[in-house]
Design an enzyme around this catalytic site. Structure first.
Site, PDB file in Angstrom:
ATOM      1  CB  CYS A  23      -4.278   6.551  11.126  1.00  0.00           C
ATOM      2  SG  CYS A  23      -4.502   5.116  10.220  1.00  0.00           S
ATOM      3  CB  ILE A  61       7.455   7.347  14.556  1.00  0.00           C
ATOM      4  CG1 ILE A  61       8.506   6.407  14.138  1.00  0.00           C
ATOM      5  CG2 ILE A  61       7.034   8.021  13.067  1.00  0.00           C
ATOM      6  CD1 ILE A  61       9.947   6.933  13.618  1.00  0.00           C
ATOM      7  NE  ARG A  91       0.342  10.169  10.438  1.00  0.00           N
ATOM      8  CZ  ARG A  91       0.039   9.175   9.820  1.00  0.00           C
ATOM      9  NH1 ARG A  91      -1.113   8.449  10.054  1.00  0.00           N
ATOM     10  NH2 ARG A  91       0.897   8.625   9.083  1.00  0.00           N
ATOM     11  CG  ASP A 131       3.136   1.803   9.472  1.00  0.00           C
ATOM     12  OD1 ASP A 131       2.904   2.648  10.387  1.00  0.00           O
ATOM     13  OD2 ASP A 131       3.378   1.864   8.206  1.00  0.00           O
ATOM     14  CE  LYS A 189      -1.859   1.562   3.955  1.00  0.00           C
ATOM     15  NZ  LYS A 189      -1.577   3.108   4.247  1.00  0.00           N
ATOM     16  CG  ASN A 190       2.421   2.912   3.474  1.00  0.00           C
ATOM     17  OD1 ASN A 190       1.158   3.293   3.286  1.00  0.00           O
ATOM     18  ND2 ASN A 190       2.956   2.650   4.769  1.00  0.00           N
ATOM     19  NE  ARG A 244      -7.062   4.385   5.574  1.00  0.00           N
ATOM     20  CZ  ARG A 244      -6.341   4.971   6.599  1.00  0.00           C
ATOM     21  NH1 ARG A 244      -6.453   4.972   7.829  1.00  0.00           N
ATOM     22  NH2 ARG A 244      -5.076   5.418   5.953  1.00  0.00           N
TER      23      ARG A 244
HETATM   24  C1  UD1 Z   1       4.367   7.031   6.476  1.00  0.00           C
HETATM   25  C2  UD1 Z   1       3.562   5.888   6.301  1.00  0.00           C
HETATM   26  C3  UD1 Z   1       3.149   5.136   7.632  1.00  0.00           C
HETATM   27  C4  UD1 Z   1       4.089   5.238   8.694  1.00  0.00           C
HETATM   28  C5  UD1 Z   1       5.003   6.546   8.660  1.00  0.00           C
HETATM   29  C6  UD1 Z   1       6.248   6.396   9.343  1.00  0.00           C
HETATM   30  C7  UD1 Z   1       2.748   6.147   3.922  1.00  0.00           C
HETATM   31  C8  UD1 Z   1       1.628   6.360   3.033  1.00  0.00           C
HETATM   32  N1  UD1 Z   1       2.483   6.064   5.375  1.00  0.00           N
HETATM   33  O1  UD1 Z   1       3.386   8.086   6.859  1.00  0.00           O
HETATM   34  O2  UD1 Z   1       2.437   3.887   7.156  1.00  0.00           O
HETATM   35  O3  UD1 Z   1       3.543   4.877   9.855  1.00  0.00           O
HETATM   36  O4  UD1 Z   1       5.233   6.661   7.243  1.00  0.00           O
HETATM   37  O5  UD1 Z   1       7.208   5.407   8.969  1.00  0.00           O
HETATM   38  O6  UD1 Z   1       3.866   5.881   3.397  1.00  0.00           O
HETATM   39  N2  UD1 Z   1       5.958  15.200  10.325  1.00  0.00           N
HETATM   40  C9  UD1 Z   1       5.799  16.351  10.576  1.00  0.00           C
HETATM   41  N3  UD1 Z   1       5.895  17.217   9.605  1.00  0.00           N
HETATM   42  C10 UD1 Z   1       5.889  16.908   8.292  1.00  0.00           C
HETATM   43  C11 UD1 Z   1       5.838  15.487   8.039  1.00  0.00           C
HETATM   44  C12 UD1 Z   1       6.134  14.491   9.174  1.00  0.00           C
HETATM   45  O7  UD1 Z   1       5.973  16.946  11.683  1.00  0.00           O
HETATM   46  O8  UD1 Z   1       5.736  17.652   7.265  1.00  0.00           O
HETATM   47  C13 UD1 Z   1       6.139  14.142  11.644  1.00  0.00           C
HETATM   48  C14 UD1 Z   1       4.948  13.327  11.575  1.00  0.00           C
HETATM   49  O9  UD1 Z   1       4.019  13.931  12.374  1.00  0.00           O
HETATM   50  C15 UD1 Z   1       5.715  12.192  12.365  1.00  0.00           C
HETATM   51  C16 UD1 Z   1       6.995  11.903  11.877  1.00  0.00           C
HETATM   52  O10 UD1 Z   1       7.360  13.097  11.085  1.00  0.00           O
HETATM   53  O11 UD1 Z   1       5.828  12.366  13.643  1.00  0.00           O
HETATM   54  C17 UD1 Z   1       7.031  10.801  10.746  1.00  0.00           C
HETATM   55  O12 UD1 Z   1       5.892  11.038   9.627  1.00  0.00           O
HETATM   56  P1  UD1 Z   1       5.996  10.602   8.239  1.00  0.00           P
HETATM   57  O13 UD1 Z   1       7.164   9.631   8.060  1.00  0.00           O
HETATM   58  O14 UD1 Z   1       5.907  11.883   7.346  1.00  0.00           O
HETATM   59  O15 UD1 Z   1       4.951   9.771   8.054  1.00  0.00           O
HETATM   60  P2  UD1 Z   1       3.928   9.639   6.692  1.00  0.00           P
HETATM   61  O16 UD1 Z   1       5.075  10.014   5.449  1.00  0.00           O
HETATM   62  O17 UD1 Z   1       2.638  10.144   6.944  1.00  0.00           O
END
Ligand code: UD1
Length: 420
Positions: free
Chosen positions: A120, A330, A125, A308, A22-23, A400
């Protein structure tokens, strides 16, 4: 709303196939926005999140063709008539990953309007890093009325540094940089295998990318990208989830169309817990002991232990012999499954971002509620080993991210039924 009824107590055994990730599929489907030529993807999982994204792309003017029958995993996207670079709230509210259209849209159309995402409920986030990166590449970005609005005639290559490792942030900026003027360097880049799968697809489309899989990715922008065919990598989290289910149940299973390649940290922990894991070409075998030994984990960006898989390991520790410490680094609110596991008889104490899990010899079936995607997976694992019946409510979260879950579990001998 559908529920899942699980009759616990069966040792899982047999074989099932793992779906495409999915990711990986979500960002890779968005990459089709970057070209006027059709792009074909295979091994695309049939999941609600994928359906949501395809609908979103369709309303932007992308022609979506999806195979049927044995070709159901094949999707062709033709973005030649892309005319509406807007992602409305109604379409993106259920899925945070819809932010992945932002980078490609700005790069291709010079403008994008994307609703701030939902998804979620596992913490704040934010998407500030995505926005900061696009601004550094010259885009004018405003956030108004819940929408991110970005405008720029052509993005310019830049040196980008994210404050934390962000997976979709890295993917968004990498896609945007493909059509930018000049070289972009993403420092502190996410090293997740899904980032590498996306980079491989982009390179096949004509992008010039090096360093994907390391924390410095270099992208030299090109004028345009072309079509290609790309196979989505296997889902490492789905793989890990079935391994955990088999491990907790004391079972013996074989998972096909996957590999241990991107699962080192998870496999290590399963072996520490007492499982035997055998890696075959495109398959994994796991044989579990009658009772697992507790294993402590700490989540961190790849290649460390994935967030995850944290909930699933909480479930296996709930029935293991000993005490485990689980640290979540995370997401700040990712222990919502703990209270539900407690309803099944688990002994878990939460202290900030740490959970102390004291294994019990037996869980008891009860009605529980799924709160997010991976939390739901932990409840399924717990239900499989609990005594009696467990009913999991709100399983739309599972739909999902887990393709044909009941069918696959049934193939492994589980007694699982969906209640409408
Ligand atoms: C992706 C995965 C999700 C996984 C996560 C961490 C997909 C579609 N989803 O989510 O399944 O749990 O990586 O491995 O690939 N953050 C900020 N600002 C930003 C971006 C991120 O503060 O602009 C923070 C987030 O709140 C979080 C951390 O950084 O605490 C990591 O998030 P991120 O790696 O961005 O997660 P996703 O990419 O949304």
């Amino acid at each position: 709303m559908d529920k899942l009824l699980i009759e616990g107590g069966v040792r899982l055994s047999g074989e099932t196939a793992i779906s495409g990730a999915k990711n990986a599929a979500l960002p890779i489907l968005c990459a089709a926005l970057l070209t006027r030529e059709p792009v074909t993807f295979t091994n695309v999982p049939q999941l609600n999140d994928i359906g949501t994204l395809l609908k979103l792309l369709a309303q932007m003017g992308v022609k979506v063709s999806r195979g049927s029958g044995s070709d159901a995993g094949t999707v062709t996207l033709d973005a030649s008539a892309l005319d509406n670079p807007v992602a409305p709230y109604e379409m993106v509210k259920t899925m945070r990953a819809s932010i992945l259209v932002l980078g490609p849209l700005v790069a291709r159309c010079g403008e994008a309007k994307v609703s701030l995402p939902g998804g979620c409920a596992i913490g704040a986030r934010p998407v500030d890093q995505h926005i900061k990166g696009l601004q550094a590449m010259g885009a004018q970005v405003t956030v108004e009325h819940g929408y991110v609005h970005a405008v720029v005639p052509r993005l310019k290559g830049a040196r980008l540094f994210t404050d934390m490792v962000t997976v979709t942030g890295t993917e968004n900026l990498m896609m945007a940089a493909c059509l930018a003027d000049g070289e972009t360097v993403i420092e502190n880049a996410a090293r997740e295998p899904e980032v590498v799968d996306l980079a491989n697809c982009l390179v096949a489309m004509g992008a010039r990318i090096s360093g994907a899989g390391t924390d410095v990715i270099r992208i030299r922008g090109v004028e345009q990208l072309s079509g290609t065919t790309h196979r989505i990598m296997p889902d490492r989290i789905e793989t890990g989830t079935y391994l955990c289910a088999a491990a907790a149940s004391g079972g013996e299973i074989r998972l096909t169309r996957t590999s241990t390649a991107y699962l080192d940290s998870v496999i290590d922990k399963l072996m520490d817990a007492g499982c035997e894991v055998i890696s075959e070409r495109d398959a994994i075998r796991l044989k579990a002991p009658a009772r697992l030994t507790s294993v402590s984990i700490r989540t961190s960006p790849y290649p460390a232990f994935p967030t995850d898989m944290q909930a699933q390991f909480m479930a296996i520790n709930a029935v293991a012999n000993g005490t485990a410490i689980i640290r979540e680094t995370i997401f700040e609110n990712r222990f919502m499954h703990a209270v539900e596991l407690q309803r099944l008889g688990a002994d878990i104490r939460i202290d900030g971002n740490m959970a102390v899990v004291q294994g019990v010899s037996q869980l008891q079936g009860a009605t529980v509620m799924a709160t997010d995607l991976r939390a739901s997976a932990s409840l399924v694992i717990a239900g499989l080993v609990a005594e009696g019946e467990t009913v999991i409510e709100r399983i739309y979260h599972l739909d999902r991210g887990y393709e044909r879950l009941e069918e696959k579990l049934a193939a492994l001998g589980a007694r699982v039924r969906r209640l409408a």
